[in-house]
Motif scaffolding. Structure first.
Motif, PDB file in Angstrom:
ATOM      1  N   VAL A   1      41.085  34.487  32.624  1.00 16.61           N
ATOM      2  CA  VAL A   1      40.121  34.389  31.516  1.00 16.61           C
ATOM      3  C   VAL A   1      39.057  35.451  31.792  1.00 16.61           C
ATOM      4  O   VAL A   1      38.338  35.368  32.788  1.00 16.61           O
ATOM      5  N   PHE A   2      38.993  36.457  30.924  1.00 19.42           N
ATOM      6  CA  PHE A   2      38.096  37.584  31.181  1.00 19.42           C
ATOM      7  C   PHE A   2      36.652  37.191  30.892  1.00 19.42           C
ATOM      8  O   PHE A   2      36.308  36.914  29.745  1.00 19.42           O
ATOM      9  N   GLU A   3      35.843  37.199  31.941  1.00 15.70           N
ATOM     10  CA  GLU A   3      34.433  36.875  31.722  1.00 15.70           C
ATOM     11  C   GLU A   3      33.610  38.133  31.525  1.00 15.70           C
ATOM     12  O   GLU A   3      32.485  38.082  31.061  1.00 15.70           O
ATOM     13  N   ASP A   4      34.209  39.254  31.906  1.00 19.56           N
ATOM     14  CA  ASP A   4      33.499  40.523  31.719  1.00 19.56           C
ATOM     15  C   ASP A   4      34.482  41.515  31.101  1.00 19.56           C
ATOM     16  O   ASP A   4      35.015  41.263  30.042  1.00 19.56           O
ATOM     17  N   ARG A   5      34.795  42.597  31.806  1.00 16.73           N
ATOM     18  CA  ARG A   5      35.708  43.593  31.239  1.00 16.73           C
ATOM     19  C   ARG A   5      37.157  43.283  31.602  1.00 16.73           C
ATOM     20  O   ARG A   5      37.444  42.646  32.614  1.00 16.73           O
TER      21      ARG A   5
END
Ligand code: SF4
Ligand code: SF4
Length: 693
Positions: A426-430
């Protein structure tokens, strides 16, 4: 033989009679056309220029080639013969009038040529046969889509009269002067021969030649005058309408610039653009749109043809005269427009607007490229944003999208709950450089119990094929498709802007999604707000994986499947083959097509935010489609869109056929077919299901 235009009748030269008839006819024609043009100018401006090669291609394919007409295998050839005949015979008419006025008149490279004589002769006969068939359809077989129209019968009679008088004038000319006969006009020649055979020669033939020549001229100019007052106005407007048809992506609605206007949507007919008004002039009343409209066909109030014709009548009979009288300093009443009915809720029923699923079947079928969906959505926009009038059920959906980022007001934090134990980033940033795809899950795929199974199946398939991907989880919000199609453009643009910011911030390049509506939005509509990504539908990606050998579908799945084309994947985006390619590569699968498939697919009933509205009138659209699937005797109704899955779950239950028909996504079938051979299928299936939260 001398043209009757060169004869003298009493002391009046024939050409002066011809001139008077022509001047009166052209004056009446021009006056009407000019008035219609002024009504057209009441519409708002819209640029429909540019990309001329594509426009010219459409002109050749759809105007001269009559391609759309052939979608109806019976009426199509009939209309095409009349149209092509008209072109050839019009050239002959120019020659006829030229000789009437000047005596000697030839069209360079055409007049007297064998191919031209033969074409005119054969087309005159072919058009008579086509008109006879048209009469048969209107008076005897009466297909449901055709309205009874006295005007249509007048037009058919005029065309028939034109052809018959042309052939008879030619026949009597040859009966009078056999030396002019030529085997390049075999039908006229045969008529002349027959007339001579019954003794119609000499002076009698000469007189009758003139009678039919003048009859032909009178019918011709009557026809010219009648065109702009009748539904046959499309003869004049259709070429322009096709040429100026939209070349934007089919799935992209035009955005509203909220900075530039305070009047949102179409609340009166003059709010339509000139092109949309031209659409209304161009309707041929053929009823093809009604015959494919899922709302019409299931007994709803909506009739797409009536939407167009009501707009046309309202413009020509009320709003146009009223506005022009106003701009001339007069009042509408003085020009026969005592009162102008309100457009929404008056001329156009609000219920009809809400019945539309935006499935685009009408637009796909319309032979003259009339654009129904943008008009319907524009009128919804006015209802929603200017008048706050919309079905109350939409309130919950709007509120959910605004407050929670999904239509049902689930907390967005739970979007990724389906990933439990699946090891999905789950991408929390890039998005990391070594990850190829963002998997855009969509609201149904994230929250709906049945569609979460599809999401898990797709994730499993991608993992098996070695595709690197992850999701945005709580950072993903509804793409806004239901809000936009329901007319809430403001809410849509808010969601779109947020999503684009998130996607750009995450450095997303490639997106895969299992939702046809998200797919359409991300691919065609996000660029309007600055979001340009490479977007693939999951069936396209699975097909690529199968083709490249990264995914093997070699576990036999022994059953019969029929595939439903979602409107927003098929008609809007032309994706018909990849899902079929996947199914065809599944070992043991028997695929059967429904009678209505590919670009003739029948909507599931969920598009245009219909999935969030009640459907009290008529048969339910989803049940109508399930009934069509039942006719194939398939055990599985394969889908590739969660909206369709949701509708068919209900439709199958509603029709009580759950014991013999089940909805399944293409990804689910691919997941079963791609399981490793050494795995126990039943335990794998149980494990997969158990992992769904
Ligand atoms: S888009 Fe579909 S539902 Fe709407 S008018 Fe056209 S055919 Fe009917
Ligand atoms: S809108 Fe198009 S398809 Fe419908 S009746 Fe008019 S011409 Fe025919």
């Amino acid at each position: 033989m001398t043209s009757p235009g060169q004869f003298t009748y009493g002391f009046v030269p024939g050409w002066t009679i011809l001139l008077v008839i022509a001047c009166v006819a052209f004056a009446l024609f021009a006056a009407r056309v000019y008035r219609l043009y002024r009504y057209l100018r009441l519409g708002v401006s819209e640029s429909r220029f540019g990309d001329n090669p594509e426009r010219i291609r459409r002109f050749f394919a759809y105007v001269l080639g009559q391609r759309r007409m052939f979608r109806d295998p019976r009426a199509g050839p009939m209309h095409a013969v009349i149209f092509w005949g008209f072109i050839v015979i019009t050239i002959g008419t120019v020659e006829l009038l030229g000789r009437g006025f000047f005596g000697h008149f030839d069209i360079p490279l055409i007049s007297g040529q064998a191919w031209f004589l033969l074409s005119v002769d054969l087309f005159e006969a072919a058009v008579i046969l086509a008109i006879a068939y048209a009469f048969y359809r209107r008076l005897v077989s009466k297909p449901r889509r055709l309205m009874f129209s006295g005007q249509a019968l007048v037009i058919l009679s005029l065309i028939l009269g034109l052809m018959v008088t042309a052939l008879l004038a030619g026949g009597f000319r040859l009966a009078y002067d056999p030396a002019q006969s030529t085997h390049w006009a075999p039908i006229t020649d045969a008529i002349g021969h027959a007339l001579r055979g019954v003794g119609l020669t000499g002076g009698t033939a000469d007189v009758l030649f003139q009678v039919f020549w003048w009859a032909h001229v009178c019918i011709l100019f009557s026809f010219l005058v009648f065109i702009p007052y009748s539904k046959h106005l499309h003869i004049v407007t259709a070429p322009f309408n096709v040429y100026f048809s939209s070349i934007q992506p089919r799935g992209a609605l035009a955005p509203i610039d909220f900075e530039a206007t305070e009047d949102f949507g179409v609340g009166k007919v003059e709010d339509l653009s000139w092109k949309h008004l031209l659409d209304t002039y161009t309707c041929t009343e053929c009823g093809r749109c009604d015959s494919v409209c899922p709302a019409t066909q299931t007994g709803k109030e909506l009739r797409p043809r009536s939407i167009i014709l009501n707009l046309q009548h309202h413009l020509i009979e009320e709003a146009g005269p009223h506005d022009l009288a106003g701009s001339n300093g007069g009042d509408g009443a003085a020009h026969g427009a005592e009162s102008v009915h309100p457009l929404l809720g008056g001329v156009i029923s609000e219920q009809a607007l809400w019945d539309c699923t935006t499935c685009r079947a009408c637009m796909e079928e319309c032979p003259v490229f009339i654009e129904h969906v943008p008009k319907i959505v524009d009128m919804r926009r006015s209802l929603v944003m200017m008048q706050s009038r919309f079905p109350p059920e939409l309130n919950d959906m709007f509120r959910g999208l605004e407050l929670a980022g999904n239509p049902w007001q689930y907390t967005n934090e739970t979007r990724a709950n389906w990933t439990q134990d699946l090891n999905i980033p789950v991408f929390e940033d890039r998005v990391p450089e070594d990850v190829e795809y963002l998997f855009w899950v969509g609201c149904y795929g994230s929250f709906d119990t049945r569609n979460k199974k599809v999401t898990v199946a797709l994730a499993t398939v991608l993992q098996r094929a070695g595709v690197t991907f992850g999701i945005l989880g709580p950072r993903e919000k509804c793409c806004g498709d239901p809000a936009r199609r329901a007319g809430n453009e403001f809410l849509y643009q808010m969601l779109a802007a947020e999503n684009v910011e998130t996607l750009k911030g995450a450095g997303v390049r490639k997106i895969v999604t299992a939702c046809a509506h998200c797919f359409n939005n991300l691919k065609n509509e996000m660029p309007q707000v600055g979001g340009r990504f490479e977007v693939v539908h999951h069936t396209e990606l699975i097909a690529q994986l199968v083709e490249s050998g990264k995914l093997q579908l070699d576990q036999a799945v022994e059953k019969t499947v029929t595939y439903h084309d979602p409107c927003y994947l098929g008609r809007y985006n032309g994706v018909y083959d990849p899902p079929r390619y996947v199914l065809e590569h599944v070992e043991g699968l028997n695929i059967v097509e429904m009678a209505k498939s590919r670009d003739k697919s029948f909507c599931c009933g969920a598009g245009g935010a219909r999935g969030f509205m009640e459907e009290p009138a008529g048969q339910r659209v989803n049940e109508a489609r399930v009934a069509q699937a039942e006719e194939t005797h398939a055990e599985t109704l394969a889908v590739s869109c969660p909206f369709c899955m949701n509708m068919f779950q209900d439709g199958i239950q509603g029709r009580g056929v759950a014991d013999r028909l089940a909805g399944e996504d293409v990804a689910e079938i691919a997941e079963i077919a791609s399981r490793p051979h050494d795995a126990d299928r039943d335990s794998a299936e149980r494990g997969r299901t158990a992992s769904i939260p």
